[in-house]
Design a protein around this motif. Structure first.
Motif, PDB file in Angstrom:
ATOM      1  N   SER A   1       0.812  -1.219   0.000  1.00 15.72           N
ATOM      2  CA  SER A   1       0.000   0.000   0.000  1.00 15.72           C
ATOM      3  C   SER A   1       0.847   1.272   0.000  1.00 15.72           C
ATOM      4  N   THR A   2       2.180   1.130  -0.061  1.00 21.52           N
ATOM      5  CA  THR A   2       2.997   2.347  -0.087  1.00 21.52           C
ATOM      6  C   THR A   2       3.018   2.958  -1.484  1.00 21.52           C
ATOM      7  N   MET A   3       3.264   4.261  -1.500  1.00 20.09           N
ATOM      8  CA  MET A   3       3.353   4.960  -2.782  1.00 20.09           C
ATOM      9  C   MET A   3       4.544   4.472  -3.598  1.00 20.09           C
ATOM     10  N   ALA A   4       5.636   4.132  -2.910  1.00 20.79           N
ATOM     11  CA  ALA A   4       6.832   3.680  -3.629  1.00 20.79           C
ATOM     12  C   ALA A   4       6.525   2.416  -4.425  1.00 20.79           C
TER      13      ALA A   4
ATOM     14  N   LEU B   1       3.003  11.120  -7.592  1.00 24.75           N
ATOM     15  CA  LEU B   1       3.694  10.296  -6.588  1.00 24.75           C
ATOM     16  C   LEU B   1       5.179  10.658  -6.512  1.00 24.75           C
TER      17      LEU B   1
ATOM     18  N   LEU C   1       4.590   6.410   3.576  1.00 27.02           N
ATOM     19  CA  LEU C   1       3.781   7.046   2.526  1.00 27.02           C
ATOM     20  C   LEU C   1       2.719   6.076   2.026  1.00 27.02           C
ATOM     21  N   LYS C   2       1.676   5.936   2.829  1.00 26.73           N
ATOM     22  CA  LYS C   2       0.572   5.060   2.445  1.00 26.73           C
ATOM     23  C   LYS C   2      -0.707   5.605   3.046  1.00 26.73           C
TER      24      LYS C   2
ATOM     25  N   LEU D   1       3.241  16.988   1.189  1.00 25.86           N
ATOM     26  CA  LEU D   1       4.300  17.967   0.887  1.00 25.86           C
ATOM     27  C   LEU D   1       4.242  19.135   1.872  1.00 25.86           C
TER      28      LEU D   1
ATOM     29  N   ASP E   1       9.529   6.238   2.707  1.00 23.94           N
ATOM     30  CA  ASP E   1       8.597   5.533   1.820  1.00 23.94           C
ATOM     31  C   ASP E   1       7.629   4.627   2.574  1.00 23.94           C
TER      32      ASP E   1
ATOM     33  N   ILE F   1       6.576  13.091  -3.916  1.00 25.08           N
ATOM     34  CA  ILE F   1       6.675  12.789  -2.483  1.00 25.08           C
ATOM     35  C   ILE F   1       7.438  11.502  -2.194  1.00 25.08           C
ATOM     36  N   ALA F   2       7.425  10.531  -3.109  1.00 22.23           N
ATOM     37  CA  ALA F   2       8.129   9.267  -2.859  1.00 22.23           C
ATOM     38  C   ALA F   2       9.628   9.524  -2.783  1.00 22.23           C
ATOM     39  N   LYS F   3      10.318   8.731  -1.961  1.00 24.86           N
ATOM     40  CA  LYS F   3      11.730   9.020  -1.718  1.00 24.86           C
ATOM     41  C   LYS F   3      12.654   8.169  -2.581  1.00 24.86           C
ATOM     42  N   GLU F   4      12.449   6.849  -2.560  1.00 29.04           N
ATOM     43  CA  GLU F   4      13.348   5.987  -3.330  1.00 29.04           C
ATOM     44  C   GLU F   4      12.589   5.381  -4.491  1.00 29.04           C
TER      45      GLU F   4
END
Lengths: 387, 86
Positions: free
Chosen positions: A311-314, A380, B62-63, B47, B59, A383-386
């Motif tokens: 469910s993470t954005m990454a 996405l 981020l959900k 943000l 990460d 905001i996503a980091k990796e």
């Protein structure tokens, strides 16, 4: 995920045989006549391949997701449309298996799927949603005696006329925005055709539009909320299985180009073969496609049972990117392979024909439009980091 | 590092969450998504939170569940060592 290698190997041996002997033999006719690949599906049913993903506790073969992805690749090498129908069915099966949430009705349904080898189509697209699968117009309307009904205007229902059951996205109630998935059996459903099916590629998927109407018992509503079903299963599994098909199509296009180059080299031993250099360029493009598909499958395998991670954005970003990259790359490989073969690749009736591959692969960027996914990923990426 | 307060989180949600409802009518634990926050709007909330509290959400945070409510956002900020003030 438990992988039973013997079971997977037996399953894949059966699939390879069907792909090579039946799907390949009928692929041109299926394509030319835009007809359902019935011979391939009769054989898949005979091998109980439609219930491959159903866990053993419900009587299914319980093969691994990897093996089913590999099956989509193998079928894709021989008949893109057969592979796409098989993949879309498996997406529905996997979704039910992963989200039935202890529902006795759906547990019985899976047992019946094993016995009857039912084919499941999906009804997700809808007129008026701009292609957004998570925003239905149609809603489930409660009726008497635990029944509910719906009417949905679907611009495409792949193999709808050949499916035994439909898995349909709907709003949970006329007053609700929240979505649910509803399983409607063919004998509970009427399909009113609203169009014809004469597309450029993937012709054997037989995907015209319909007005879909059904009345079903409410126990046929999958209990879990749709955002979780979509994020944790439907979207990533779709992108993984589809991309394996596109890799299969591109791989066969490459194989045909290689066969062309070998034949040319044999005709004039010792002479330079200009097409061989082109073939080397195609190989680098194919290897990029293969690397993206396989590394994404590895990523899924590392997360498939970790719903939090899914469910993470990454993770969403990565699976979306798989769809974008693979759907853009497969036609590139097919077109370059045609460039290797020249006119005999362009003609439809030679051993080196690549027209069907190119046309089938061009559907990839359209089924869930790439521009929509690029827009999502653009957000996405803020905001996503990796990645 | 700025202190985390529920009113401050609410202010950011109000400005960037594009809720159908007034955020002041929601309890701390009420779902922002059910109140109309789209995933597109939620990115802008994230943000703005990163900017206001001088943090970076890794990460794994981020959900959807982390940004479900004012309370879950405040808990996440605390987890990132932004101190909570009442």
């Amino acid at each position: 995920m438990t992988v039973d290698t013997d079971r997977d190997a037996a399953f894949l041996a059966g699939i390879a045989q069907i792909a090579d002997e039946i799907a390949a033999a009928n692929a041109d006719d299926v394509d030319r006549n835009a007809r359902f690949p019935q011979e391939t599906f009769a054989a898949l049913r005979e091998q109980r391949a439609l219930s491959a993903l159903v866990p053993a506790e419900y009587g299914g073969a319980g093969v691994s997701f990897d093996a089913v992805a590999q099956a989509c690749f193998e079928l894709g090498r021989r008949c893109g449309a057969s592979a796409m129908v098989y993949a879309m069915h498996q997406i529905q099966v996997a979704t039910i298996v992963r989200h039935l949430d202890g529902s006795p009705w759906f547990e019985d349904y899976l047992r019946d799927l094993v016995v009857s080898q039912r084919l499941i189509a999906s009804v997700t697209s809808e007129v008026g949603t701009g292609g957004d699968m998570s925003r239905s117009v149609a809603a489930l309307t409660p009726g008497d005696g635990g029944m509910a009904s719906f009417e949905k205007q679907a611009p495409t229902v792949s193999y709808g006329a050949y499916a035994d059951d439909l898995l349909v996205t709907l709003r949970a109630h006329p007053d609700a925005d929240a979505q649910v998935l509803v399983l409607a059996a063919k004998d509970q459903t009427t399909l009113e055709p609203t169009g014809t099916w004469d597309p450029l590629g993937m012709r054997g998927t037989c995907s015209p539009g319909y007005v879909v109407r059904a009345t079903v018992p409410t126990e046929q509503v999958l209990g879990q909320p749709f955002p979780a079903i979509s994020t944790e299963s439907m979207v990533p599994i779709s992108h993984l299985l589809w991309s394996h098909i596109w890799l299969g199509i591109a791989t066969d296009a490459f194989d045909r180009a290689r066969a062309f180059v070998r034949a040319a080299a044999k005709r004039a031993p010792g002479q330079p073969v200009p097409a061989a250099v082109k073939l080397s360029h195609v190989m680098t493009q194919l290897s990029l496609l293969r690397a993206e598909v396989h590394s994404s499958l590895d990523m899924w395998n590392g997360a498939a049972d970790d719903r939090e991670k899914l469910s993470t954005m990454a993770f969403a970003l990565r699976m979306n990117n798989l769809k974008l990259a693979a759907s853009e790359q497969a036609p590139v490989v097919c077109q370059q392979a045609m460039g290797v073969c020249g006119i005999v690749g362009f003609k439809n009736d030679t051993p080196f024909s690549i027209g069907r591959h190119l046309r089938d692969s061009m559907s990839a960027s359209l089924m869930v439009a790439n521009e929509r996914i690029h827009q999502t990923n653009a957000q996405l990426l803020l905001i996503a980091k990796e990645v | 590092m700025t202190d985390v307060s529920f009113p401050e989180v609410r202010e950011i949600v109000k400005e960037h969450g594009r809720l159908a409802a007034d955020v002041e009518t929601l309890a701390d634990g009420d779902s922002l998504y059910e109140a109309g926050m789209t995933s597109h709007a939620s990115v802008n909330v994230m943000l703005a939170l990163e900017d206001a509290f001088d943090v970076e959400f890794p990460d794994e945070m981020l959900k959807r569940s982390v940004f479900e409510s004012v309370a879950s956002i405040a808990a996440a900020l605390q987890q990132l060592d932004a101190p909570l003030v009442a």
